[in-house]
Design a protein around this motif. Structure first.
Motif, short mmCIF file in Angstrom:
data_model
loop_
_atom_site.label_atom_id
_atom_site.label_comp_id
_atom_site.label_asym_id
_atom_site.label_seq_id
_atom_site.Cartn_x
_atom_site.Cartn_y
_atom_site.Cartn_z
N THR A 64 33.43 26.08 -42.43
CA THR A 64 33.35 26.42 -41.01
C THR A 64 33.77 25.20 -40.19
OG1 THR A 64 31.56 27.98 -41.42
CG2 THR A 64 31.84 27.21 -39.15
N ILE A 65 34.69 25.43 -39.26
CA ILE A 65 35.19 24.35 -38.41
C ILE A 65 34.77 24.57 -36.97
CG2 ILE A 65 37.28 23.25 -37.50
CD1 ILE A 65 38.64 23.93 -40.18
N PHE A 66 34.84 25.83 -36.53
CA PHE A 66 34.55 26.15 -35.14
C PHE A 66 33.31 27.06 -35.08
CE2 PHE A 66 39.19 25.95 -35.74
CZ PHE A 66 39.43 24.77 -35.06
N ALA A 67 32.39 26.76 -34.15
CA ALA A 67 31.23 27.61 -33.97
C ALA A 67 31.69 29.00 -33.53
CB ALA A 67 30.30 27.00 -32.92
N ALA A 68 31.15 30.02 -34.18
CA ALA A 68 31.54 31.40 -33.88
C ALA A 68 30.31 32.21 -33.50
CB ALA A 68 32.24 32.04 -35.09
N ALA A 69 30.43 32.99 -32.43
CA ALA A 69 29.32 33.80 -31.93
C ALA A 69 29.48 35.25 -32.36
CB ALA A 69 29.24 33.71 -30.41
N VAL A 70 28.38 35.87 -32.78
CA VAL A 70 28.35 37.29 -33.12
C VAL A 70 27.03 37.87 -32.60
CG1 VAL A 70 29.85 37.17 -35.15
CG2 VAL A 70 27.39 36.78 -35.41
N SER A 71 26.99 39.19 -32.46
CA SER A 71 25.77 39.87 -32.03
C SER A 71 25.49 41.02 -32.97
CB SER A 71 25.91 40.39 -30.60
OG SER A 71 26.04 39.34 -29.68
N CYS A 72 24.22 41.32 -33.17
CA CYS A 72 23.84 42.45 -34.02
C CYS A 72 22.50 43.00 -33.56
CB CYS A 72 23.79 42.05 -35.49
SG CYS A 72 22.70 40.65 -35.84
N ASP A 73 22.15 44.18 -34.03
CA ASP A 73 20.88 44.82 -33.72
C ASP A 73 19.98 44.81 -34.95
OD1 ASP A 73 21.37 45.42 -31.12
OD2 ASP A 73 21.99 47.48 -31.46
N TRP A 74 18.69 44.54 -34.75
CA TRP A 74 17.72 44.63 -35.85
C TRP A 74 16.38 45.03 -35.26
CZ3 TRP A 74 17.83 45.22 -40.84
CH2 TRP A 74 16.70 44.99 -41.60
N ALA A 75 15.86 46.15 -35.74
CA ALA A 75 14.53 46.62 -35.36
C ALA A 75 14.35 46.69 -33.84
CB ALA A 75 13.45 45.75 -35.99
N GLY A 76 15.35 47.20 -33.15
CA GLY A 76 15.25 47.36 -31.70
C GLY A 76 15.46 46.09 -30.92
N HIS A 77 15.91 45.03 -31.57
CA HIS A 77 16.18 43.75 -30.90
C HIS A 77 17.67 43.43 -31.01
CE1 HIS A 77 11.86 43.49 -31.47
NE2 HIS A 77 11.80 42.37 -30.75
N ARG A 78 18.17 42.67 -30.02
CA ARG A 78 19.53 42.16 -30.11
C ARG A 78 19.46 40.70 -30.55
NH1 ARG A 78 21.32 42.40 -25.14
NH2 ARG A 78 21.37 40.18 -24.61
N VAL A 79 20.22 40.37 -31.58
CA VAL A 79 20.27 39.01 -32.10
C VAL A 79 21.66 38.45 -31.81
CG1 VAL A 79 20.09 37.54 -34.14
CG2 VAL A 79 18.61 39.55 -33.92
N ASN A 80 21.72 37.45 -30.92
CA ASN A 80 22.96 36.72 -30.67
C ASN A 80 22.95 35.50 -31.57
OD1 ASN A 80 23.76 38.46 -28.51
ND2 ASN A 80 22.35 37.36 -27.16
N LEU A 81 23.91 35.42 -32.45
CA LEU A 81 23.88 34.43 -33.52
C LEU A 81 25.14 33.56 -33.46
CD1 LEU A 81 22.81 35.28 -37.14
CD2 LEU A 81 24.83 33.90 -36.74
N ILE A 82 24.97 32.25 -33.62
CA ILE A 82 26.10 31.33 -33.68
C ILE A 82 26.11 30.66 -35.04
CG2 ILE A 82 27.18 29.27 -32.69
CD1 ILE A 82 26.07 30.01 -30.01
N ASP A 83 27.20 30.86 -35.78
CA ASP A 83 27.40 30.20 -37.07
C ASP A 83 28.05 28.85 -36.79
OD1 ASP A 83 27.79 29.55 -39.73
OD2 ASP A 83 29.59 30.78 -39.94
N THR A 84 27.37 27.76 -37.12
CA THR A 84 27.85 26.42 -36.76
C THR A 84 28.47 25.72 -37.97
OG1 THR A 84 25.75 25.33 -37.25
CG2 THR A 84 26.03 26.24 -35.02
N PRO A 85 29.34 24.73 -37.72
CA PRO A 85 29.92 23.96 -38.83
C PRO A 85 28.86 23.11 -39.52
CG PRO A 85 31.20 23.67 -36.80
CD PRO A 85 29.91 24.33 -36.43
N GLY A 86 29.12 22.78 -40.79
CA GLY A 86 28.22 21.92 -41.53
C GLY A 86 28.79 20.55 -41.82
N HIS A 87 30.12 20.39 -41.65
CA HIS A 87 30.73 19.10 -41.93
C HIS A 87 30.45 18.14 -40.79
CE1 HIS A 87 33.74 16.06 -42.90
NE2 HIS A 87 33.86 16.62 -44.08
N VAL A 88 30.19 16.88 -41.13
CA VAL A 88 29.79 15.90 -40.13
C VAL A 88 30.86 15.69 -39.07
CG1 VAL A 88 30.67 13.95 -41.49
CG2 VAL A 88 28.83 13.58 -39.83
N ASP A 89 32.14 15.88 -39.40
CA ASP A 89 33.21 15.66 -38.43
C ASP A 89 33.14 16.65 -37.27
OD1 ASP A 89 34.09 13.68 -40.08
OD2 ASP A 89 36.18 14.33 -40.13
N PHE A 90 32.42 17.76 -37.46
CA PHE A 90 32.36 18.78 -36.42
C PHE A 90 30.95 18.92 -35.85
CE2 PHE A 90 35.54 19.91 -39.64
CZ PHE A 90 36.67 19.72 -38.88
#
Length: 697
Positions: A64-90
């Motif tokens: 992963t290089i760039f943080a990416a945003a996604v949304s999903c539904d779970w049990a009547g809730h909206r979850v806005n989720l950001i997958d972030t990079p793990g490499h120290v350069d980012f």
């Protein structure tokens, strides 16, 4: 893709996935999207089919290089989720994401436990006060050990782990978990589909009860309400445990630990339930604080509650250019914004129109008519907003604190291979720096070369490749160079500068007296002038001039840091003094004073952690010493624990200039059996012989 509608604030969760590289963040994100029905086929990192790693470079490199945003539904809730990079350069991408998130899931490798970048992102989350859950991943791998991973969370992060699950089976035989709160077993089928709920297996019943008792005792020692019940009954009910775990998580006094295997789709649903149960909603977060603009009565700051009826307030945390247009990603903290509304960017003073509002699923978007407090959306329309910019209602201007921007550590000279592409290269680099504040572009005053600076070699490689792929410009790149700084070791007092200029029109007059003192990092300015000899507005102009002078130091033209300037005296002229004159005086005065100071050269250093077989440690230590490394610790592997199998970990601080090509050298020295990670660890003085080479070269 089903659009996520606006819901009650209590049913929203804004969270990030944080971890060291290869701990399984993106795979976990994919499994969350699959479990929630957002996607109907599980993407795989190694196949390049993931939703959040959609960039071509991410799929080519498998990270992963760039943080990416996604949304999903779970049990009547909206979850806005950001997958972030793990490499120290980012890590700057992680920093900007954490600034706008309410909670996070920290993912740890079940074999490696807490790794160096795990510590870095944990500290970043501490800085922004983000509550976290911990997910120990990859329990299906050989050598995975939940207890050892939890011990590393306690020892290396200083956290209080509250383990709420017990694995069923180990390594290839890992099939599920025991829920210690409800004392039930959750088992997944071989395909990792739906799970079955049943009684705790007989062979684990005693262990499950022992761990449940330990959990109750630990929680009672941390939570006053739980302690009262525990003293009365010597036990805690499930309801009390859940309430206490939530309150301890929100207060960041403890971290709830769950476990599973994202790749095999085991443990995902309980993790989602824990996100809803323990992590905060926007309504649980204190009102965001900012600085009111143009309101003297609000000099102490302005608060904006998470209320759709409050004045609109949002922070831009990411800017990118796509086929859809220039997208500005916003976290809406307060108020409501509709498509077509006018908003103010108080940093530039510009009023911008929100042409479109988009709900984001990585590289896919769906239109929305409005965004309200608690939302994370992308908007099209703002032209000048950058990461860290505030957008707000024109009638209630406020500036929110921007995310911390890391200082570039490595630089390369870049030029277009074809002279006709020089202008296009300049435009492409300017756009890159606009989208990523941790990239800096400047022109070397001596050589005239364009210099691109970033967080590391990989960061710069990705940036240059982006220029080639997205802008069609072939680029020649020079050898990487580290970014040195000049710092004051011994200052000067009473330096006088008179700025007098007469060129036939209005004159310029400014008289300043300054002291320059060493400071532990950074720059500070103060004025001790009394009697109105230098009015406050002129003192601010002197400070601005001093900041101008920091760009190039007298040793080698490197930026200057580590000093405090005190304006002690001065004089003005009734007609010829102005802010412009005092700014020029401040700039020239500090330049002259720095030549009289004793300066030292600083270089960036990195904390390097090498994991190597025992029989290779001697060679690793010798090589680190030859690279001017200072060993700060070493840990031998323990049978069955972290780093098991006859391996040891060596930690050292090493000058970044000595780490170019280290990966290849380490592979050669250890026959490919050692690995290493590195993270920025500040700056330290360069030894005199090396400084002479740098400045003489």
């Amino acid at each position: 893709m089903r659009a996520i509608g606006t819901t009650d604030l209590h049913t929203v969760r804004n969270l990030g996935i944080l971890a060291h590289v290869d701990a399984g963040k993106t795979t976990l994100t994919e499994r969350i999207l699959f479990a929630t029905g957002t996607v109907h086929k599980r993407g795989e990192v190694h196949e390049g089919t993931t939703v959040t790693d959609f960039d071509a470079q991410e799929r080519d490199r498998g990270i992963t290089i760039f943080a990416a945003a996604v949304s999903c539904d779970w049990a009547g809730h909206r979850v806005n989720l950001i997958d972030t990079p793990g490499h120290v350069d980012f890590s700057d991408e992680v920093e900007r994401s954490l600034r706008v998130l309410d909670g996070a899931v920290a993912v740890f490798d079940g074999v490696a436990g807490v790794e160096p970048q795990s510590e870095s992102v944990w500290r970043q989350a501490d800085r922004y006060g983000v509550p976290r859950l911990a997910f120990v991943n990859k329990l299906d791998r050989a050598g995975a050990d939940l207890d050892a991973a939890v011990a590393s969370i306690r020892d290396r992060l200083g956290a209080v782990p509250l383990v709420v699950q017990l694995p069923i089976g180990s390594e290839d035989a890992f099939t599920g978990v025991v829920d210690l709160l409800r004392l039930r077993a959750l088992r997944w089928d071989a395909a990792g589909g739906a799970y079955d709920t049943g009684p705790v297996p007989d062979e684990l019943r005693a262990e499950a009860h022992r761990r449940r008792a330990e959990l109750e005792e630990t929680v009672a020692g941390l939570h006053p309400g739980a302690l009262e019940e525990y003293c009365a009954t010597s036990a805690l009910t499930e309801a009390t445990l859940v309430r206490a775990l939530r309150e301890l998580t929100l207060a960041r006094e403890a971290v709830v630990v769950l476990c599973g295997s994202a790749y095999r789709n085991r443990g995902i649903e309980p993790l989602l339930d824990a996100v809803l149960a323990y992590l905060p909603s926007p309504a649980d977060v204190p009102p965001v604080r900012g600085t009111a603009v143009g309101d003297p009565a609000a000099s102490g700051g302005a608060e904006r509650p998470a209320d759709p009826a409050a004045p609109f307030t949002a922070l831009a945390f990411k800017v990118t250019t796509t086929s859809t247009g220039r997208l500005t990603f916003l976290r809406v903290y307060a108020g409501t914004v509709h498509k077509g509304d006018q908003v103010l960017d108080p940093g530039t003073g510009r009023t911008e129109r929100i042409a479109r509002i988009l709900r984001v699923q990585a590289d896919r978007h769906s239109e929305a008519e409005r965004a309200v407090a608690g939302d994370i959306v992308a908007v099209v329309g703002p032209k000048a907003a950058r990461p860290g910019s505030t957008l707000c209602a024109p009638g209630a201007p406020v500036v929110l604190e921007a995310p911390h921007t890391a200082e570039p550590m490595v630089s390369v000279a870049v030029e277009a291979r074809r002279s006709t592409d020089t202008g296009r290269l300049a435009g492409a680099l300017a756009r890159l720096a606009e989208e990523d504040p941790s990239l800096a572009v400047r022109t070397d005053p001596e050589t005239g070369q364009t210099v691109l600076s970033g967080m590391g070699e990989l960061h710069l490689e990705v940036a240059v490749e982006k220029v080639r792929r997205e802008h069609g410009v072939e680029v020649s790149v020079g050898r990487p160079q580290v970014s040195y700084r000049e710092a004051v070791a011994t200052g000067v007092r009473g330096h006088v500068h008179r700025h007098v200029k007469q060129d036939g029109g209005a004159g310029q007059f400014a008289h300043v007296v300054i002291d320059v003192e060493p400071l532990e990092g950074g720059f500070a300015f103060a004025s001790t002038v009394v009697g109105g000899r230098v009015p406050q507005e002129y003192a601010r102009a002197v400070e601005a001039g001093c900041r101008d002078a920091l760009a190039e130091g007298p040793l080698g033209g490197h930026p200057v840091t580590g000093l405090r300037v005190v304006l002690t005296d001065g004089a003005t002229h009734s007609k010829d003094s102005s802010e412009l004159a005092f700014r020029a005086a401040g700039r020239f005065a500090l330049r002259e004073a720095l030549r009289a100071c004793e300066l030292r050269l600083l270089e960036p250093v990195a904390e390097v952690t090498v994991t190597a077989p025992d029989d290779c440690v001697g060679g690793v230590l010798g090589d680190l010493g030859a690279r001017r490394g200072r060993v700060t610790g070493s840990t031998a592997g323990a049978e069955g624990g972290l780093g098991a199998g006859g391996t040891a970990q060596v930690t050292a601080t090493v000058p970044l200039a000595e780490l170019f090509g280290y990966a290849s050298a380490l592979r050669g020295r250890t026959r490919g059996r050692a690995t290493f990670t590195a993270r920025p660890a500040g700056r330290r003085p360069v030894p005199a012989p090396v400084a002479a080479q740098v400045l003489g070269g």
